[in-house]
Every structure is written in C-alpha cells, then in structure tokens.
Design an enzyme around this catalytic site. Structure first.
Site, PDB file in Angstrom:
ATOM      1  N   ILE A 277    -102.932  10.092  45.498  1.00 45.66           N
ATOM      2  CA  ILE A 277    -103.624   8.833  45.213  1.00 45.66           C
ATOM      3  C   ILE A 277    -102.824   7.636  45.690  1.00 45.66           C
ATOM      4  O   ILE A 277    -103.281   6.840  46.502  1.00 45.66           O
ATOM      5  CB  ILE A 277    -103.911   8.698  43.702  1.00 45.66           C
ATOM      6  CG1 ILE A 277    -104.795   9.849  43.224  1.00 45.66           C
ATOM      7  CG2 ILE A 277    -104.572   7.359  43.398  1.00 45.66           C
ATOM      8  CD1 ILE A 277    -105.048   9.846  41.737  1.00 45.66           C
ATOM      9  N   ALA A 278    -101.622   7.471  45.161  1.00 41.16           N
ATOM     10  CA  ALA A 278    -100.836   6.275  45.451  1.00 41.16           C
ATOM     11  C   ALA A 278     -99.370   6.601  45.265  1.00 41.16           C
ATOM     12  O   ALA A 278     -98.992   7.666  44.772  1.00 41.16           O
ATOM     13  CB  ALA A 278    -101.255   5.115  44.546  1.00 41.16           C
ATOM     14  N   ALA A 279     -98.528   5.647  45.692  1.00 36.01           N
ATOM     15  CA  ALA A 279     -97.082   5.805  45.579  1.00 36.01           C
ATOM     16  C   ALA A 279     -96.474   4.472  45.210  1.00 36.01           C
ATOM     17  O   ALA A 279     -97.078   3.410  45.370  1.00 36.01           O
ATOM     18  CB  ALA A 279     -96.483   6.321  46.892  1.00 36.01           C
ATOM     19  N   GLY A 280     -95.257   4.533  44.698  1.00 37.05           N
ATOM     20  CA  GLY A 280     -94.515   3.334  44.334  1.00 37.05           C
ATOM     21  C   GLY A 280     -93.041   3.636  44.294  1.00 37.05           C
ATOM     22  O   GLY A 280     -92.585   4.695  44.742  1.00 37.05           O
TER      23      GLY A 280
ATOM     24  N   TYR B 295     -91.409   4.329  41.770  1.00 35.41           N
ATOM     25  CA  TYR B 295     -91.169   5.384  40.788  1.00 35.41           C
ATOM     26  C   TYR B 295     -91.360   6.769  41.388  1.00 35.41           C
ATOM     27  O   TYR B 295     -90.710   7.724  40.993  1.00 35.41           O
ATOM     28  CB  TYR B 295     -92.130   5.217  39.606  1.00 35.41           C
ATOM     29  CG  TYR B 295     -93.573   5.124  40.028  1.00 35.41           C
ATOM     30  CD1 TYR B 295     -94.335   6.258  40.253  1.00 35.41           C
ATOM     31  CD2 TYR B 295     -94.181   3.892  40.225  1.00 35.41           C
ATOM     32  CE1 TYR B 295     -95.645   6.176  40.662  1.00 35.41           C
ATOM     33  CE2 TYR B 295     -95.491   3.792  40.625  1.00 35.41           C
ATOM     34  CZ  TYR B 295     -96.224   4.943  40.842  1.00 35.41           C
ATOM     35  OH  TYR B 295     -97.528   4.854  41.248  1.00 35.41           O
TER      36      TYR B 295
ATOM     37  N   LYS C 134     -94.823   9.267  43.091  1.00 39.32           N
ATOM     38  CA  LYS C 134     -96.183   9.403  43.589  1.00 39.32           C
ATOM     39  C   LYS C 134     -97.115   9.847  42.471  1.00 39.32           C
ATOM     40  O   LYS C 134     -96.692  10.428  41.482  1.00 39.32           O
ATOM     41  CB  LYS C 134     -96.245  10.413  44.748  1.00 39.32           C
ATOM     42  CG  LYS C 134     -95.536   9.950  46.012  1.00 39.32           C
ATOM     43  CD  LYS C 134     -95.739  10.939  47.146  1.00 39.32           C
ATOM     44  CE  LYS C 134     -95.090  10.432  48.431  1.00 39.32           C
ATOM     45  NZ  LYS C 134     -95.290  11.366  49.564  1.00 39.32           N
TER      46      LYS C 134
ATOM     47  N   ASP D  66     -95.250  -5.686  33.368  1.00 37.98           N
ATOM     48  CA  ASP D  66     -95.710  -5.428  34.738  1.00 37.98           C
ATOM     49  C   ASP D  66     -97.238  -5.385  34.788  1.00 37.98           C
ATOM     50  O   ASP D  66     -97.818  -4.509  35.426  1.00 37.98           O
ATOM     51  CB  ASP D  66     -95.128  -4.123  35.269  1.00 37.98           C
ATOM     52  CG  ASP D  66     -95.239  -4.025  36.789  1.00 37.98           C
ATOM     53  OD1 ASP D  66     -95.432  -5.076  37.441  1.00 37.98           O
ATOM     54  OD2 ASP D  66     -95.146  -2.909  37.335  1.00 37.98           O
TER      55      ASP D  66
END
Length: 567
Positions: A74-77, A79, A81, A293
């Site tokens: 889905i997404a990554a950051g 932190y 995935k 956040d």
C-alpha cells in the site's frame, strides 16, 4: 491460643536455627572462596541454557504469512511499509459456530457501532482467536487500562442525540455489501524497519522507539475513531502490526476532489469528518496521549464511512513527565501542520498542537489544498533544528502577525527575534475562506478557534465538539461520511510488484559476491564468461614467458660487454 502461638514461635525459631546451621556448614565446605565471598551455588548450564527455550518458542510461533495472505503493498514511510492482507481463516469466520460464539464476547466500542460493526466484531474475534491459547503472537484484546474512558457513551449529555443519525437507516444495498464483506476480512499489516541495508546482523539496535510507543498505546486505547490493532508478530527481528483495514484516507479523498478538476467536498461530509476526528482526538487527550502527527494521510475512512485516526508512531503520553517534550523528540508534526509555538522553538508544548493540526486539516478539506504549504528547511550535518522561516511566513500571510497582546509570553520563545524580522501582515483568513469556496460562518468561526496563535486560548477537542458548527443547522451530523453521496471513491491502489514481505524469514545480511581465484586444477574455469579454458591460457602465458625470457637473456648478453667496457 497462647499455647498455639508459643508452638508456632518455637517451630519458626527452630527452622531459622537449622537454616543457619546449614549455611554455616556450606561456608565450612566452601573454604575456597574468592575475595572472602562464598561462591553462589549454580545449576548446570544444561539446565538454565536459553537455546532450547528459543528453539521451542521459534517452532511454536505462528508466522504472519501462515495466518494472513498478502494481497499487495500500500504505502511506505520512515517507519517501514504497509501491506494489504486478508485472513486465511476467513472461510472459518463465516461459519455460524465460530462467529456466533465469539460475537458474544466482543463489545461495541461506541454507540455508533451499527449492525455491520457488530457483525464484523464477531468475525474480528474469530481472527484473533483462530489459533487458540497456544498462539504466540500478541493479541490486542480490549481495553486493559481502567483509566481509559470513551466519550461515546449513550448517556453522555454533552452529545446531542438529535445530531446523530442512527445506523438503522442503512439501505438494503449497504446491507448486502456488509454481508459480502463478512466472508472476507481485510487487514493492514505494518512492517517496521529493523535493519539498515541488510546489515542487521552487524548493527541490529533492537525495536525502534516509534514501534514501542505505537504497540504500547494501541494495545491500551480503544475507540471507534482510532484504528484498531488486531495483533502483533515478532519474527526474524521484525515487528508486524496487524490493523483493521480502511479503504480510504483523507489525502486520497482530497486528491479525488481536486483532480483533474476541482470539485468541492460536500459540506455535510466535511462536518461529519470533522466531528469524528475531534471525537478521536478528544479521546486521546482525555487519556493523556498526544498524537503529534495529525495530517490527512493519517486519517483513515472505512467503507462504512467511519473516520479513524491512525499512525501513533509519534504519539506519547504527557502525564507525569520527567523531562520536556523537546528532549525526547526535537521535531514533531509534519511541517505543513506544525503549530506556530513549535516553529518558534518551544521546548515544551500542550495538546493544543494537535488542535492546530486539526484546523489545518479542516482548511484543507474546504480548500482542497494545504492552507500553509511552506518549504521545509532541512537539518544540517550537526543535526541542529533549523528555523522554518518559509513555513512561518506562510502562516503570517493568512493569519496576520501575532502581537504580545494577542499572544502573551510571545517574547519568551527562542525564535522570537527571527519572528520580529518579518514584515507585519494583516489577518486575511476570511478572504482565504471565501476564495476557497467557504460559505458557512460557523465553519469560519471554528476555523478561527482551531488556528488561534495562543495555545492557551486555542479551543480544545471537547469544546470544539460543542461548537455551533456541529449543533447549528437543520442537517444533523451523520456517522457515515458517505451518507447521501451519489458517487463512490476509488479503492486504494495496491502494488503487487513490491511484496518483500513475502520473503519473510529470509532476512540475511548482504554478502558480497565471492571472487573466485583462478586455479590451475580448474580445467572448466572461464574468463569473463567467454568459455576460454584456463589451461590453454596458462600454456600460452608460459610460452610467451619463455619467448620473452630468451630474448631478454640474449639482450642481456649483448649488453654485458658494453657495461664492462664502460667500467
């Protein structure tokens, strides 16, 4: 009674004397003491070794891939995935025995829990108890802290019952969709980074502070407007947190309305979103938790239109603190949603920073773009926190320049001198509001309260829920943000070409390719992959050396007389 007490005392004294005699004998036997201390009696290493225990636990531990089927990325950051997955036990969860029996033990979190959420609660309980008591993964059961209290109480007089639409007014189409969703439960699996570029074996530093905070808080918090943690896996030095899946987020919804052409989000939908966000923030603050956040990407929306606050990686408790907030985390909140007191270098702050971020989200829902879209100044090599001049100037241009009268103790902030260098701006929030398409004066009033410069006077979440923006008007606040819409939002984009979670258990350090040294015995070795036999190369090299050796020896003979003549 006196005799029994005397007998008890005699027995106790006799036991103590015998124990003392035993200690004296052991001291006599252990004459070979070191530094005058009696050596401690230890069991054999075969008894207290940790290796068999670890082996037994590893063999009994349930893998995340054994329980969940990964659908895509889905997404990554920073932190790690996030992956979309579905339970491999979904077929079992649809059975009447498992679902009905566990549904009784699962309680609805709020009064907003409609028929769908109650049915999903039974399936959700089945997922958590699929492996029984022998499961070694950590279940995020219910609320284990008696201090935690939910605001969503039907007896709460502060929430007007007339402003809430009952969940029984769903149409038959949504009911059919919920029944279909019961057979397949989707989850979001968050995998935390624990290594750097595959060298975890050499530089493994343990579980990150962000992961520890998120695990600890999510296991305690329980609110309908917070993403629910299902369970936690620890496998191969990696943390896997399994959450309930939300099909949308506010960033995706805002992008849908702003591309390819600008289409305003319905005011009724914005009001529902804001009410649910403030309800979740109020729950966090009442339980002494700062999110730190809040932004559209961290506000999830389920298929049933329920808003849920996610990503508690930067969240922390602010009760009974031993040090200031700044000591632990010097930079918090994404730059566009960062409160002015943080931009001015505040060493300590309050829950008001979350309300400023909520105000920025409110403005973005109205204008379909960030209201304070500044450029972030990066840290230097010394990791010093830079002054965010561009971001602060964006705020000043819309809200005007604060004064010590409107913001007491303004001069005490570390970056006040930097603020005094800016030109003076006037308040332009009403102009921005009307240019963005805003028409509701109550919405503008709430925006002013949320974007108040003074953190002490900034409205808190509880009072914001009582604002006239939610209580005034004929249209009530509905629990489903999609209520009354004649269109659907696209589902999340799933990437199936980046499923490194499927390589779970193969976390090995990157070893450079071995350089094979040429050997004379290897007749099949090749040069550069061209298939040249090394024996032939060796023979050719030897022949060339022999020829060059003869010529060099001949030339040396010719040169030797000349050297003698020179001497």
């Amino acid at each position: 009674m006196q005799n029994s007490g005397r007998d008890l005392w005699q027995n106790q004294s006799g036991y103590m004397s015998s124990l003392q005699q035993g200690l004296n004998k052991s001291n006599m036997v252990g004459a070979s003491t070191s530094h005058g201390k009696t050596p401690m009696l230890m069991a054999n290493n075969d008894v207290f070794t940790i290796a068999p225990y670890r082996t037994r636990k590893d063999n009994a531990r349930v893998s995340v891939l054994d329980k969940y089927e990964i659908i895509g990325y889905i997404a990554a950051g920073t932190y790690g995935k996030v992956y979309k997955a579905k339970s491999r036990q979904s077929s079992k969860s649809s059975s009447s025995t498992g679902s009905d029996s566990l549904a009784q033990d699962t309680k609805p979190t709020t009064e907003f829990s409609n028929t769908s959420s109650l049915q999903n609660a039974g399936t959700y309980g089945d997922m958590m108890g699929a492996h029984g008591p022998n499961s070694n993964n950590i279940s995020a059961g219910g609320n284990t802290n008696p201090e935690l209290s939910t605001r969503n109480n039907p007896n709460n007089p502060r929430v007007p019952t007339s402003t809430i639409i009952s969940g029984d007014k769903r149409n038959s189409e949504n009911t059919d969709n919920r029944r279909k969703a019961e057979t397949t439960m989707y989850y979001a699996i968050k995998k935390f980074k624990t290594e750097k570029d595959g060298i975890e074996q050499l530089h493994y530093t343990g579980i990150s502070q962000s992961a520890c905070r998120e695990m600890a808080l999510c296991r305690e918090l329980d609110n309908n407007h917070l993403t629910k943690l299902v369970e936690i896996f620890l496998q191969k030095k990696s943390i896997y947190m399994v959450y309930e899946f939300a099909e949308h987020d506010l960033l995706q919804i805002i992008h849908f309305h702003s591309h390819p052409e600008k289409r305003m989000i319905p005011p009724r939908m914005i009001r529902s979103i804001m009410w649910q966000i403030l309800d979740g923030v109020s729950y966090l603050h009442q339980n002494w938790v700062l999110h730190r956040d809040l932004k559209p990407a961290n506000i999830m929306v389920t298929m049933d239109g329920v808003v849920k606050i996610g990503d508690l990686g930067l969240a922390r408790k602010f009760s009974n603190m031993l040090q200031t907030m700044y000591t632990g985390d010097k930079v918090v909140v994404t730059i566009w949603y960062r409160a002015p007191e943080l931009l001015l270098g505040a060493r300590h702050y309050t829950p008001a920073i979350d309300l400023w971020a909520v105000g920025c989200i409110f403005a973005e829902l109205i204008g379909l773009q960030p209201i304070f879209k500044g450029e972030e100044a990066k840290m230097d090599s010394k990791k010093t926190v830079p002054f965010q001049a561009n971001q602060l100037q964006r705020i000043l241009k819309i809200l005007g320049t604060p004064t010590p009268k409107s913001w007491p103790h303004l001069q005490k902030y570390p970056e006040y001198e930097q603020l005094s260098k800016f030109p003076k701006y006037r308040d332009n929030l009403p102009g921005w509001f009307h240019s963005a398409g805003g028409r509701d004066k109550h919405a503008l009033s709430l925006l002013y309260h949320l974007l108040n410069y003074n953190p002490i006077e900034r409205i808190d979440a509880i009072n914001a829920l009582d604002h006239s923006y939610f209580t005034h008007g004929d249209m009530p606040v509905c629990e489903n943000v999609f209520e009354g819409l004649n269109y659907k939002y696209p589902a999340r984009r799933i990437h199936t070409n980046d499923n490194d979670i499927l390589n779970l258990g193969l976390h090995k350090p990157k070893v450079p390719a071995k350089v094979v040294q040429p050997t004379m015995n290897n007749s099949t070795a090749t040069l550069g992959g061209l298939g040249v036999n090394k024996r032939i190369l060796a023979a050719a090299a030897a022949a060339a050396a022999a020829v060059s050796g003869n010529s060099s020896s001949q030339s040396s003979r010719n040169m030797e007389p000349m050297k003698k003549k020179r001497k």
